[in-house]
Design a protein around this motif. Structure first.
Motif, PDB file in Angstrom:
ATOM      1  N   ASP A 514       0.841  -1.190   0.000  1.00 51.47           N
ATOM      2  CA  ASP A 514       0.000   0.000   0.000  1.00 51.47           C
ATOM      3  C   ASP A 514       0.882   1.249   0.000  1.00 51.47           C
ATOM      4  O   ASP A 514       1.724   1.432   0.877  1.00 51.47           O
ATOM      5  N   GLU A 515       0.702   2.104  -1.004  1.00 49.03           N
ATOM      6  CA  GLU A 515       1.585   3.268  -1.122  1.00 49.03           C
ATOM      7  C   GLU A 515       1.425   4.225   0.049  1.00 49.03           C
ATOM      8  O   GLU A 515       2.426   4.719   0.600  1.00 49.03           O
ATOM      9  N   ALA A 516       0.183   4.490   0.440  1.00 46.78           N
ATOM     10  CA  ALA A 516      -0.033   5.464   1.513  1.00 46.78           C
ATOM     11  C   ALA A 516       0.637   5.008   2.808  1.00 46.78           C
ATOM     12  O   ALA A 516       1.318   5.788   3.482  1.00 46.78           O
ATOM     13  N   ALA A 517       0.472   3.732   3.139  1.00 48.78           N
ATOM     14  CA  ALA A 517       1.093   3.217   4.360  1.00 48.78           C
ATOM     15  C   ALA A 517       2.611   3.245   4.252  1.00 48.78           C
ATOM     16  O   ALA A 517       3.318   3.570   5.211  1.00 48.78           O
ATOM     17  N   TYR A 518       3.120   2.913   3.076  1.00 48.90           N
ATOM     18  CA  TYR A 518       4.571   2.898   2.877  1.00 48.90           C
ATOM     19  C   TYR A 518       5.155   4.284   3.073  1.00 48.90           C
ATOM     20  O   TYR A 518       6.173   4.458   3.737  1.00 48.90           O
ATOM     21  N   ARG A 519       4.509   5.287   2.503  1.00 51.97           N
ATOM     22  CA  ARG A 519       5.059   6.636   2.592  1.00 51.97           C
ATOM     23  C   ARG A 519       4.908   7.207   4.000  1.00 51.97           C
ATOM     24  O   ARG A 519       5.702   8.053   4.403  1.00 51.97           O
ATOM     25  N   ARG A 520       3.922   6.734   4.757  1.00 52.63           N
ATOM     26  CA  ARG A 520       3.796   7.179   6.146  1.00 52.63           C
ATOM     27  C   ARG A 520       4.904   6.604   7.027  1.00 52.63           C
ATOM     28  O   ARG A 520       5.385   7.249   7.944  1.00 52.63           O
ATOM     29  N   CYS A 521       5.295   5.352   6.723  1.00 51.37           N
ATOM     30  CA  CYS A 521       6.198   4.631   7.623  1.00 51.37           C
ATOM     31  C   CYS A 521       7.636   4.588   7.152  1.00 51.37           C
ATOM     32  O   CYS A 521       8.520   4.227   7.932  1.00 51.37           O
ATOM     33  N   THR A 522       7.913   4.917   5.911  1.00 53.34           N
ATOM     34  CA  THR A 522       9.249   4.717   5.361  1.00 53.34           C
ATOM     35  C   THR A 522       9.805   6.029   4.851  1.00 53.34           C
ATOM     36  O   THR A 522       9.223   6.666   3.986  1.00 53.34           O
ATOM     37  N   ALA A 523      10.957   6.410   5.374  1.00 54.83           N
ATOM     38  CA  ALA A 523      11.603   7.646   4.959  1.00 54.83           C
ATOM     39  C   ALA A 523      12.633   7.414   3.863  1.00 54.83           C
ATOM     40  O   ALA A 523      12.975   8.310   3.118  1.00 54.83           O
ATOM     41  N   SER A 524      13.210   6.186   3.794  1.00 57.21           N
ATOM     42  CA  SER A 524      14.225   5.896   2.792  1.00 57.21           C
ATOM     43  C   SER A 524      14.110   4.440   2.376  1.00 57.21           C
ATOM     44  O   SER A 524      13.573   3.621   3.120  1.00 57.21           O
ATOM     45  N   PRO A 525      14.664   4.073   1.247  1.00 53.34           N
ATOM     46  CA  PRO A 525      14.472   2.717   0.718  1.00 53.34           C
ATOM     47  C   PRO A 525      15.465   1.713   1.279  1.00 53.34           C
ATOM     48  O   PRO A 525      16.142   1.020   0.528  1.00 53.34           O
ATOM     49  N   LEU A 526      15.554   1.592   2.617  1.00 55.17           N
ATOM     50  CA  LEU A 526      16.558   0.723   3.220  1.00 55.17           C
ATOM     51  C   LEU A 526      16.321  -0.739   2.904  1.00 55.17           C
ATOM     52  O   LEU A 526      17.262  -1.526   2.834  1.00 55.17           O
ATOM     53  N   ASP A 527      15.067  -1.117   2.750  1.00 58.14           N
ATOM     54  CA  ASP A 527      14.777  -2.528   2.477  1.00 58.14           C
ATOM     55  C   ASP A 527      14.465  -2.806   1.012  1.00 58.14           C
ATOM     56  O   ASP A 527      14.178  -3.927   0.650  1.00 58.14           O
ATOM     57  N   THR A 528      14.498  -1.768   0.174  1.00 54.81           N
ATOM     58  CA  THR A 528      14.040  -1.952  -1.197  1.00 54.81           C
ATOM     59  C   THR A 528      15.214  -2.117  -2.139  1.00 54.81           C
ATOM     60  O   THR A 528      16.040  -1.237  -2.247  1.00 54.81           O
ATOM     61  N   LEU A 529      15.269  -3.250  -2.794  1.00 58.44           N
ATOM     62  CA  LEU A 529      16.314  -3.476  -3.796  1.00 58.44           C
ATOM     63  C   LEU A 529      15.866  -2.940  -5.141  1.00 58.44           C
ATOM     64  O   LEU A 529      16.608  -2.300  -5.857  1.00 58.44           O
ATOM     65  N   THR A 530      14.616  -3.207  -5.500  1.00 57.80           N
ATOM     66  CA  THR A 530      14.101  -2.802  -6.811  1.00 57.80           C
ATOM     67  C   THR A 530      12.676  -2.297  -6.668  1.00 57.80           C
ATOM     68  O   THR A 530      11.889  -2.943  -6.030  1.00 57.80           O
ATOM     69  N   ALA A 531      12.401  -1.116  -7.198  1.00 60.61           N
ATOM     70  CA  ALA A 531      11.016  -0.647  -7.285  1.00 60.61           C
ATOM     71  C   ALA A 531      10.723  -0.478  -8.772  1.00 60.61           C
ATOM     72  O   ALA A 531      11.101   0.509  -9.376  1.00 60.61           O
ATOM     73  N   ILE A 532      10.074  -1.462  -9.309  1.00 58.26           N
ATOM     74  CA  ILE A 532       9.880  -1.489 -10.758  1.00 58.26           C
ATOM     75  C   ILE A 532       8.513  -0.910 -11.082  1.00 58.26           C
ATOM     76  O   ILE A 532       7.506  -1.537 -10.824  1.00 58.26           O
ATOM     77  N   GLU A 533       8.532   0.307 -11.575  1.00 54.69           N
ATOM     78  CA  GLU A 533       7.255   0.860 -11.973  1.00 54.69           C
ATOM     79  C   GLU A 533       7.438   1.830 -13.125  1.00 54.69           C
ATOM     80  O   GLU A 533       8.491   2.428 -13.310  1.00 54.69           O
ATOM     81  N   ASN A 534       6.406   1.936 -13.937  1.00 56.35           N
ATOM     82  CA  ASN A 534       6.355   2.919 -15.011  1.00 56.35           C
ATOM     83  C   ASN A 534       7.512   2.813 -15.992  1.00 56.35           C
ATOM     84  O   ASN A 534       7.975   3.805 -16.527  1.00 56.35           O
TER      85      ASN A 534
END
Length: 661
Positions: A514-534
């Motif tokens: 969920d994007e809204a929850a992610y942006r509320r709780c996450t300030a930086s992509p520490l756990d994200t290896l790949t965000a594949i979009e667009n």
């Protein structure tokens, strides 16, 4: 078959000609024989008191129909010799059947015997002057092979007189008028035929050809794609319509109308989305067009980058706008999702394809190349998982909402799907790629090809060299999409992303969050290896651009993504050290540590070790041996090295364990 009827007033009502006859029984017998006769097969009629018994030779009729169907089957397969032999026997048995002569005539015409064809078609019409197919066939022979349009028109006119809805005859009249130079009259007949049956490919093609000659490219494009929809790639009509579709589309895309549509749609989205959309010409991007969501780049505006030299790039720019539109709609309902993949999920993928990795190592590929290849497979498959369902909705929206964009869409999709087909059928790719990854990629590509076929009639399915299970899976997916298509609700496309991945057992490689929850709780992509979009059209693999694009992300994440080069070097180190004693490994560990006092540059080449004299190391290669040697020989001191490769080491151990099994 036996039919028993009672001679009463009702029977006389059914056969009223019998009433008033001087000999009613003889009159009734004649009526019943005529009514129940089938060609030369006459029923037997007898009387028993007040009942009449009718015996119909159904077995003989069935045998003749069976033989006739056999003839039709043989002729449709081009086996004319056997078909004619069977027809000779049927004609001898029943010389009154018009269709027998008509089929015989058509086969003779196909074989080049036009005089023989005419003779048989005349026989067909003598037995049945209303045989519309025989009339049309006679017209075709005179028009195409005798160059006698005047005689041909007599037969076509008679076919239309007998059946005003005979679109084939009307089409042929129009085609012959065009041939005689009577263009306006010929087009009028073709349009009549098209109104009766828009699915008759010859008519659509005739209208497309006439429109092209008159310079009406909009009509030429519309009619040529209609012809493509109505036939198959092996049909000469398809083969002749395709060049008209391509040429007319290319001409239409030079009008500048696509840019005008883009500008208007962009303004609408800026107003509804509350953010401006910057458009940047960027020849260095690896794709034709690319959308960068403002929030993902900490920017005040969304950005669309595009290559100005790409064919019909306006379609891809519009595609990106629709994707942004879908995101805005989903956000308004608080339903938008982000597609992300973690280090653990990438490690899972690497373990799944280890047989391929092992094969590549045996073939002598360096670890760095294998690492890059593995990462490209992972990223590419995830792009297809995410984009394919969403792209279907986007392309349908464009097709329905912006008819003027269709020539752009046609050229663009034809090019993109063709490139996708090349990617999964390239001999080298087939040899190197894991079988399941290649198969899953084909399924997603076939889904896109099914939509191109539906929208424009272009059938590229055979070019994918797919097996029946892949084709059935793609059709199942496309059918599921069609259930959503007409009344899509915001964010429903994500349901298909998940459903299809579950079906192909690809869900372990990503998460939809969920994007809204992610942006509320996450300030930086520490756990994200790949965000594949667009990024639906990443067909090129320009690593230099990707590196430049990811620098900001890598700095924020402190390079915590799984380094596949290090993983592969570690696998090699584990295998190398497997035959050594702890003391031998410790000696190498200390030698590397001494070398490390002066610093080990990851990008540097040419490092040498006395303890391993037969190898030359790159920086990452040496770091991998450094970490593994200490982990094996001096594990209690490993943390003191402050090398952030715990995840890489765990993945390497898992892969090495699979090798040892």
């Amino acid at each position: 078959m036996t039919i028993i009827l009672t001679i009463d007033d009702l029977l006389l009502e059914l056969f009223p000609n019998v009433k008033g006859a001087s000999n009613q029984r003889e009159a009734l017998k004649e009526e019943l024989i005529n009514y129940y006769a089938y060609s030369v097969h006459k029923p037997q009629v007898s009387f028993d008191g007040q009942t009449v018994i009718i015996t119909i030779p159904t077995q003989a009729i069935a045998r003749e129909e069976q033989e006739y169907n056999k003839v039709v089957g043989l002729a449709s397969k081009g086996n004319y010799r056997e078909a004619k032999q069977a027809l000779d026997a049927l004609i001898k048995q029943n010389p009154t059947k018009s269709e027998y002569y008509r089929i015989y005539g058509q086969m003779l015409s196909d074989e080049g015997d036009q005089e023989g064809a005419i003779n048989h078609l005349i026989d067909a019409l003598r037995w049945d002057p209303t045989n519309g197919f025989a009339l049309i066939m006679m017209g075709n022979v005179y028009a195409r092979h005798k160059d006698d349009v005047e005689t041909a028109m007599k037969y076509y006119d008679q076919a239309v007189k007998l059946d005003p809805t005979n679109y084939i005859a009307i089409n042929n009249i129009g085609a012959n008028l065009l041939q005689k130079g009577q263009v306006a009259q010929g087009i009028s007949y073709l349009e009549q035929a098209y109104a009766i049956n828009p699915a008759y490919a010859n008519t659509s093609f005739g209208l497309a050809l006439a429109a092209q000659r008159q310079g009406d490219m909009n009509k030429a494009f519309a009619m040529s794609t209609q012809a493509l929809k109505s036939t198959t790639p092996k049909d000469p009509v398809y083969q002749n319509a395709m060049p008209i579709a391509l040429e007319s589309a290319k001409t239409l895309t030079q009008s500048g109308r696509g840019q005008a549509l883009f500008d208007a749609y962009r303004s609408t989205l800026e107003e509804t989305g509350g953010k401006s959309i910057e458009v940047i010409t960027d020849p260095d991007i690896p794709t034709a067009a690319k959308l960068e969501i403002a929030e993902n780049y900490n920017r005040p505006a969304h950005t669309i980058r595009y290559k100005p030299t790409y064919p019909a790039v306006e379609h891809l720019m519009m595609h990106e706008l629709v994707h942004l539109d879908f995101i805005v709609q989903a956000r308004q309902e608080n339903l938008n999702k982000l597609f992300v993949s973690t280090q653990e999920q990438k490690a899972t993928f690497i373990k799944e394809i280890y047989d391929t990795i092992k094969k590549l190592k045996k073939q002598g590929y360096p670890e760095s190349s294998i690492a890059s290849f593995s990462t490209a497979l992972f990223d590419g498959l995830n792009r297809q998982i995410y984009n394919t369902p969403i792209d279907l909705f986007i392309e349908h929206f464009l097709y329905v909402t912006f008819p003027e964009l269709r020539p752009y869409q046609f050229l663009s999709l034809y090019t993109m799907i063709g490139e996708g087909m090349q990617a999964v059928t390239d001999k080298r790719a087939v040899e190197l790629s894991p079988r399941k990854v290649l198969s899953d990629s084909k399924v997603y590509n076939l889904v896109n090809a099914l939509q191109l076929k539906e929208l424009y009639g272009v059938d590229l399915m055979a070019g994918f060299n797919s097996v029946s299970t892949e084709e059935k899976k793609a059709q199942t997916f496309y059918n599921e999409y069609k259930e959503y298509e007409a009344d899509r609700q915001p964010a429903e496309e994500y349901e298909l992303v998940q459903h299809w991945a579950d079906d192909l057992r690809l869900s372990p490689y990503f998460e939809l969050i969920d994007e809204a929850a992610y942006r509320r709780c996450t300030a930086s992509p520490l756990d994200t290896l790949t965000a594949i979009e667009n990024d639906p059209f990443d067909l090129a693999g320009d690593e230099s651009y990707k590196k430049k694009e990811m620098e900001t992300f890598q700095q924020q994440a402190k390079e915590q993504g799984l380094n596949m080069a290090v993983v592969m070097y570690m696998v090699g180190a584990l295998q190398y050290f497997s035959t050594m004693s702890p003391e031998q490994i410790k000696a190498i560990a200390f030698e590397i540590a001494m070398l490390g006092i002066h610093g080990i540059s990851p990008e540097k080449q040419g490092y040498k070790l006395n303890g391993i004299p037969d190898k030359t190391f790159s920086g990452y290669h040496l770091i991998a041996y450094y970490y593994v040697s200490w982990a094996l020989a001096i594990p209690e001191m490993l943390a003191g090295l402050q090398l952030p490769y715990e995840q890489e080491y765990e993945t390497a151990k898992s892969i090495n364990g699979m090798t040892n099994r």
